[in-house]
Scaffold this active site. Structure first.
Site, PDB file in Angstrom:
ATOM      1  N   ALA A 320     106.003  72.865 -18.698  1.00  0.00           N
ATOM      2  CA  ALA A 320     105.329  71.708 -19.292  1.00  0.00           C
ATOM      3  C   ALA A 320     106.341  70.677 -19.753  1.00  0.00           C
ATOM      4  O   ALA A 320     107.470  71.007 -20.135  1.00  0.00           O
ATOM      5  CB  ALA A 320     104.453  72.156 -20.463  1.00  0.00           C
ATOM      6  N   ARG A 321     105.923  69.453 -19.718  1.00  0.00           N
ATOM      7  CA  ARG A 321     106.769  68.352 -20.146  1.00  0.00           C
ATOM      8  C   ARG A 321     107.044  68.454 -21.643  1.00  0.00           C
ATOM      9  O   ARG A 321     106.183  68.832 -22.422  1.00  0.00           O
ATOM     10  CB  ARG A 321     106.064  67.037 -19.844  1.00  0.00           C
ATOM     11  CG  ARG A 321     106.923  65.802 -19.999  1.00  0.00           C
ATOM     12  CD  ARG A 321     106.138  64.570 -19.672  1.00  0.00           C
ATOM     13  NE  ARG A 321     106.937  63.354 -19.742  1.00  0.00           N
ATOM     14  CZ  ARG A 321     106.451  62.159 -19.965  1.00  0.00           C
ATOM     15  NH1 ARG A 321     105.153  61.999 -20.150  1.00  0.00           N
ATOM     16  NH2 ARG A 321     107.244  61.107 -20.008  1.00  0.00           N
ATOM     17  N   GLY A 322     108.245  68.085 -22.044  1.00  0.00           N
ATOM     18  CA  GLY A 322     108.600  68.117 -23.458  1.00  0.00           C
ATOM     19  C   GLY A 322     109.825  68.984 -23.688  1.00  0.00           C
ATOM     20  O   GLY A 322     110.341  69.639 -22.774  1.00  0.00           O
ATOM     21  N   GLY A 325     110.737  74.997 -26.024  1.00  0.00           N
ATOM     22  CA  GLY A 325     110.540  75.674 -27.294  1.00  0.00           C
ATOM     23  C   GLY A 325     111.519  76.818 -27.496  1.00  0.00           C
ATOM     24  O   GLY A 325     111.994  77.435 -26.539  1.00  0.00           O
ATOM     25  N   LYS A 341     100.896  79.355 -23.033  1.00  0.00           N
ATOM     26  CA  LYS A 341     102.049  79.556 -23.908  1.00  0.00           C
ATOM     27  C   LYS A 341     102.337  81.056 -23.973  1.00  0.00           C
ATOM     28  O   LYS A 341     101.460  81.834 -24.348  1.00  0.00           O
ATOM     29  CB  LYS A 341     101.771  79.001 -25.303  1.00  0.00           C
ATOM     30  CG  LYS A 341     101.423  77.521 -25.294  1.00  0.00           C
ATOM     31  CD  LYS A 341     100.999  77.016 -26.669  1.00  0.00           C
ATOM     32  CE  LYS A 341     102.173  76.896 -27.616  1.00  0.00           C
ATOM     33  NZ  LYS A 341     101.791  76.210 -28.871  1.00  0.00           N
ATOM     34  N   ASP A 376      93.029  74.336 -30.982  1.00  0.00           N
ATOM     35  CA  ASP A 376      92.469  75.670 -30.749  1.00  0.00           C
ATOM     36  C   ASP A 376      93.295  76.386 -29.687  1.00  0.00           C
ATOM     37  O   ASP A 376      93.643  75.810 -28.653  1.00  0.00           O
ATOM     38  CB  ASP A 376      91.015  75.537 -30.289  1.00  0.00           C
ATOM     39  CG  ASP A 376      90.297  76.870 -30.213  1.00  0.00           C
ATOM     40  OD1 ASP A 376      90.504  77.690 -31.117  1.00  0.00           O
ATOM     41  OD2 ASP A 376      89.539  77.079 -29.253  1.00  0.00           O
TER      42      ASP A 376
END
Length: 581
Positions: A320-322, A325, A341, A376
């Site tokens: 995913a973009r970003g 983590g 995730k 959510d």
């Protein structure tokens, strides 16, 4: 005893056991939901919170009981797949006369997966697709009431308010009707619709959540079909219509994936969901079920939606973009607005949480009031996908970082545990790529998101922009929960004064710091805002830099003062000055 029973007899008894357990679940779910009207009437906000928590825990409790009962019944034949396939067939017949057959199918799946821990899905033992192409029962009555054309729009709205009465009367019902009619007239003009309303269809039961109640429906004017939602508050002087929502986006926010689940009495959830879907066509069916408190079936619908998408695309899952983590690996598919995730095997420094603690944070969010700001997250277990659906880069990272949760073979990828969330634009990317005005609005809403969470006893912990996102409606939400905690657990302190010049230059604190100590004066140093964006944030929310603000929030929580999170803009309110929660 099970040794003396034939497989077919065991299937019949087992199916009836699960069917009876589901009937118990349904009855108890309905009983809790029905309390919401009384809670609203009596302003028992703590009671409604307790009901919400009880209802969230109900499903797991009943599944625990049915698992024990089925294991006891089947004994050493509990994993006999032939018996379970027969049990499914019998069960399908038992629920054919139910108005909530789709929910009952999902309950059977829950029992099956408890026993087998199925990898992927098993069509023989699970309702992967519903057994009923069309509803097996007919509704006893429409899920909505019809209000035909009246002499004036005011008269029409007045009739609606009379039908949706409460133990406490409306403060000014006639005045409310006039203001609502005015807003409707303005919306009709804006849309170029006729000046008259042909009819209004209102869902029969109010929707309750937090300190608000909502009347939801749709109105028809010529060729126009317009969503209609009236937001009610219980003021000290009586019930007031606080806001009128008259467009798809506004009503969509009301049913947002960042809000807690509604309490609404309904005989056939299927009909209610399809009514709402007609107003909110971009909402997934699964998200609507979840918003109504049927989260397990919502997960079923989300999974079916994913399978449908995978069957019609050539895209691959990718990172995913970003920013990457430290705790979670996040991946998505370009044409699909959901993300998976997966918890990493090892967390990068300075993260020191455990896998169990991270899962506990997500469970806390599931059980807590999400204040319209916490995305959510639905947990899925033992998902199986074809290996060819994953990009080479993603496969390499999954193998390197997520070996405890992911098994990769030559043919498939099995994910033992993952969270499924709506994809949003990370806030750090948004403010970098959006136009100046939109970026300024976003950082102000970022501060409001932090305050909304605080009012509901949530402190996000890591408040970096990368942990927040912007929805398609421009609302800022929080989605990274590994450092989240209850606000009441935090100790907000002022920075002690420095005694010597050397302390000004020291890299380490010159005073003792406990694990739960938080120093809001330091927030400007790590929020990641600078220049005009920082100025915009501080114009709106400089009080977040003070320990006093946070202590006041804690005092309000200890005093039992409940805050209402308005799921609409201030300009949508009818009364800007008479009542504030």
């Amino acid at each position: 005893m099970n040794q003396r029973l034939s497989g077919s007899r065991l299937a019949n008894v087992g199916a009836k056991t699960i069917s009876t357990a589901y009937a118990t679940l349904h009855a108890q779910h309905q009983a809790i939901t029905e309390r919401a009207r009384h809670r609203f009437d009596t302003q028992d906000w703590a009671g409604l919170q307790a009901d919400t928590a009880e209802r969230l825990g109900l499903y797991r409790r009943i599944v625990d009981l049915v698992e024990a009962a089925v294991r006891d019944l089947l004994g050493d034949r509990v994993e006999d797949k032939i018996i379970w396939a027969s049990m499914k067939a019998v069960y399908s017949g038992l629920i054919a006369d139910r108005d909530d057959w789709e929910l009952a199918e999902t309950f059977f799946n829950s029992a099956t997966r408890r026993i087998f821990t199925t990898v992927g899905v098993d069509h023989h033992m699970e309702f992967v697709a519903t057994d009923f192409e069309t509803p097996p029962t007919r509704p006893r009555a429409p899920v909505y009431r019809v209000y035909n054309r009246a002499a004036t729009t005011v008269d029409l709205i007045a009739a609606i308010l009379r039908d949706f009465s409460f133990a406490t009367p409306y403060r000014h019902a006639d005045q409310d009707a006039g203001l609502i009619a005015g807003r409707i007239t303005a919306q009709l003009e804006k849309l170029g619709a006729l000046q008259t309303i042909d009819r209004v269809e209102m869902i029969r039961a109010p929707f309750f959540r937090g300190m608000g109640a909502y009347l939801v429906g749709r109105l028809f004017s010529g060729s126009h079909r317009i969503p209609l939602a009236l937001a009610l508050l219980h003021s000290p002087e009586g019930i007031v219509v606080d806001a009128v929502l008259l467009d798809e986006n506004s009503v969509s926010i009301l049913f947002s994936f960042a809000h807690s689940y509604f309490h609404v009495e309904v005989d056939r959830v299927y009909d209610l969901v399809h009514f709402l879907k007609s107003m909110l066509p971009r909402k997934r069916t699964g998200e609507l079920y979840i918003s109504l408190g049927y989260h397990k079936h919502g997960k079923t619908e989300l999974y079916r939606d994913l399978l449908d998408h995978l069957a019609s695309t050539t895209d691959k899952f990718e990172i995913a973009r970003g920013q990457r983590g430290m705790v979670m690996l996040v991946f998505t598919m370009p044409g699909y607005d959901m993300v998976f995730k997966v918890i990493k095997d090892h967390f990068n420094y300075p993260k020191d949480s455990t896998r169990k603690e991270v899962m506990g944070k997500y469970d806390l969010v599931y059980r807590h009031d999400r204040a319209g700001r916490l995305v959510d997250a639905q947990a899925f277990e033992y998902l199986e996908f074809g290996r060819d659906l994953f990009s080479d880069e993603l496969l390499a990272i999954l193998a390197a970082d997520c070996g405890q949760s992911v098994c990769i073979t030559e043919e498939s990828v099995v994910i033992a545990h993952a969270y499924f969330q709506r994809r949003v634009i990370p806030l750090d990317i948004y403010v970098r790529e959006a136009r100046d005005h939109a970026a300024h609005l976003a950082v102000c809403d970022y501060g409001q998101a932090i305050k909304d969470m605080a009012s509901c006893n949530i402190f996000p912990g890591d408040m970096l922009l990368k942990n927040f996102g912007v929805t398609r409606h421009g609302r800022v939400v929080f989605y990274d929960y590994d450092e989240l905690c209850l606000l009441e657990e935090c100790n907000f302190r002022r920075l002690p004064p420095r005694d010597r010049y050397e302390e000004e230059l020291a890299a380490e604190p010159w005073f003792h710091v406990n694990p739960n100590d938080i120093f809001p004066e330091e927030f400007p140093n790590f929020l990641g805002l600078s220049g005009a964006l920082r100025a915009a944030f501080e114009d709106c929310h400089a009080d977040l830099y003070t320990a006093d603000y946070w202590r006041e929030q804690q005092a309000a929580l200890r005093a039992g003062r409940h805050a209402h999170i308005f799921p609409y803009q201030s300009e949508q309110r009818l009364y800007q000055d008479i009542y504030s929660l």
